[in-house]
Design a protein around this motif. Structure first.
Motif, PDB file in Angstrom:
ATOM      1  N   GLU A 299       0.860  -1.195   0.000  1.00  0.00           N
ATOM      2  CA  GLU A 299       0.000   0.000   0.000  1.00  0.00           C
ATOM      3  C   GLU A 299       0.885   1.230   0.000  1.00  0.00           C
ATOM      4  OE1 GLU A 299      -2.259   2.526  -0.325  1.00  0.00           O
ATOM      5  OE2 GLU A 299      -3.725   1.077   0.403  1.00  0.00           O
ATOM      6  N   ASP A 300       0.664   2.124  -0.975  1.00  0.00           N
ATOM      7  CA  ASP A 300       1.549   3.283  -1.117  1.00  0.00           C
ATOM      8  C   ASP A 300       1.099   4.499  -0.322  1.00  0.00           C
ATOM      9  OD1 ASP A 300      -0.603   3.171  -3.048  1.00  0.00           O
ATOM     10  OD2 ASP A 300       0.192   5.048  -3.838  1.00  0.00           O
ATOM     11  N   GLU A 301      -0.187   4.553   0.060  1.00  0.00           N
ATOM     12  CA  GLU A 301      -0.620   5.738   0.818  1.00  0.00           C
ATOM     13  C   GLU A 301      -0.239   5.542   2.285  1.00  0.00           C
ATOM     14  OE1 GLU A 301      -4.894   6.568  -0.385  1.00  0.00           O
ATOM     15  OE2 GLU A 301      -4.203   5.055  -1.816  1.00  0.00           O
TER      16      GLU A 301
ATOM     17  N   ASP B 196      -2.941  -3.444  -2.616  1.00  0.00           N
ATOM     18  CA  ASP B 196      -3.653  -2.322  -3.224  1.00  0.00           C
ATOM     19  C   ASP B 196      -3.465  -2.402  -4.740  1.00  0.00           C
ATOM     20  OD1 ASP B 196      -5.123   0.051  -3.259  1.00  0.00           O
ATOM     21  OD2 ASP B 196      -3.292   1.261  -3.318  1.00  0.00           O
TER      22      ASP B 196
ATOM     23  N   MET C  69      -3.885   0.318  -7.020  1.00  0.00           N
ATOM     24  CA  MET C  69      -3.250   1.511  -7.573  1.00  0.00           C
ATOM     25  C   MET C  69      -1.934   1.744  -6.851  1.00  0.00           C
ATOM     26  SD  MET C  69      -5.439   2.745  -9.803  1.00  0.00           S
ATOM     27  CE  MET C  69      -5.345   4.524  -9.929  1.00  0.00           C
TER      28      MET C  69
ATOM     29  N   LYS D  81     -12.436   0.035  -1.240  1.00  0.00           N
ATOM     30  CA  LYS D  81     -12.080   1.174  -0.382  1.00  0.00           C
ATOM     31  C   LYS D  81     -13.173   2.237  -0.452  1.00  0.00           C
ATOM     32  CE  LYS D  81      -7.021   1.423  -0.518  1.00  0.00           C
ATOM     33  NZ  LYS D  81      -5.924   2.178  -1.125  1.00  0.00           N
TER      34      LYS D  81
HETATM   35 CA    CA Z   1      -2.759   3.264  -3.837  1.00  0.00          CA
END
Ligand code: CA
Length: 225
Positions: A7-9, A51, A53, A101
């Motif tokens: 997960e990048d966020e 995730d 994206m 989400k």
């Molecule tokens: Ca993302």
């Protein structure tokens, strides 16, 4: 149980990691697709939360590559609300389930529990050896009908042992599944927790189920050999 979260966020990653840790899982976080792929291929995970994206390599590409490399671990996708095509493509690419989400955290936990009990040696929500029973849905453990209480970490350790009955698990295997990459402590911690488990699982009961295999590790078994 050890979970890989890709997960990048940062805020979302922190929230999920904290919740999973409190629920007794060991969690590694990868912040982009390429890192996620590398983590997935380099360690033994019990489940992946992926995730879709992601920078560098999107979730779908990561998933396809993992499955291409014979990666058998269950994967839960995190997708956008309107990403119906993403969900279908994700499932086709080998995802086991998806969650839209934003989601309520208890739902993520419920989905993970469902995934984690799908592939194990013993099906269903009950893990059992002799008169020791663990219910994964209620998180209750009984021995000879008596309810036993565990901390999340102890529960996790006992769950791992119950998923591999009569198999020797090394300290490293146990560390990898019950703790995580960021754990740099003494592997003596495994012995300490095995000690806690013994006091609860074996003290006052017969036969003892937790066995030390000298120089190797530990085994949950009714047998002594
Ligand atoms: Ca993302």
């Amino acid at each position: 149980m050890r979970i890989l979260l890709v997960e990048d966020e940062p805020g979302v990653a922190r929230f999920i990691r904290q919740g999973l840790t409190e629920a007794g899982y060991a969690v590694d976080v990868a912040q982009d697709g390429r890192e996620g792929l590398a983590y997935g291929l380099s360690a033994e995970y019990d489940a992946v939360v992926l995730d879709l994206m992601l920078p560098k390599m999107n979730g779908l590409e990561v998933l396809r590559e993992l499955r291409h490399q014979q990666f058998k671990t269950p994967v839960l996708l995190l997708t956008a609300r309107d990403g119906v095509d993403d969900r279908v493509q994700g499932l086709d690419a080998g995802a086991d389930d998806y969650l839209v989400k934003p989601f309520a955290f208890p739902e993520l936990l419920a989905r993970l529990r469902a995934l984690l009990r799908r592939p194990p040696l013993q099906a269903g929500t009950l893990l059992q050896l002799a008169d020791l029973q663990m219910n994964l849905a209620t998180r209750e453990v009984h021995r000879a009908g008596k309810l036993l209480e565990f901390s999340p970490r102890e529960f996790s350790l006992l769950e791992l042992l119950l998923r591999h009955p009569n198999q020797v698990l090394t300290r490293t295997q146990i560390l990898e599944h019950v703790w995580n990459f960021n754990f740099y402590g003494d592997s003596n911690v495994v012995d300490v927790y095995i000690g806690y488990l013994r006091r609860k699982v074996d003290l006052g009961f017969a036969p003892p189920l937790i066995h030390t295999v000298r120089g190797v590790g530990f085994r949950l078994s009714e047998r002594f050999d």
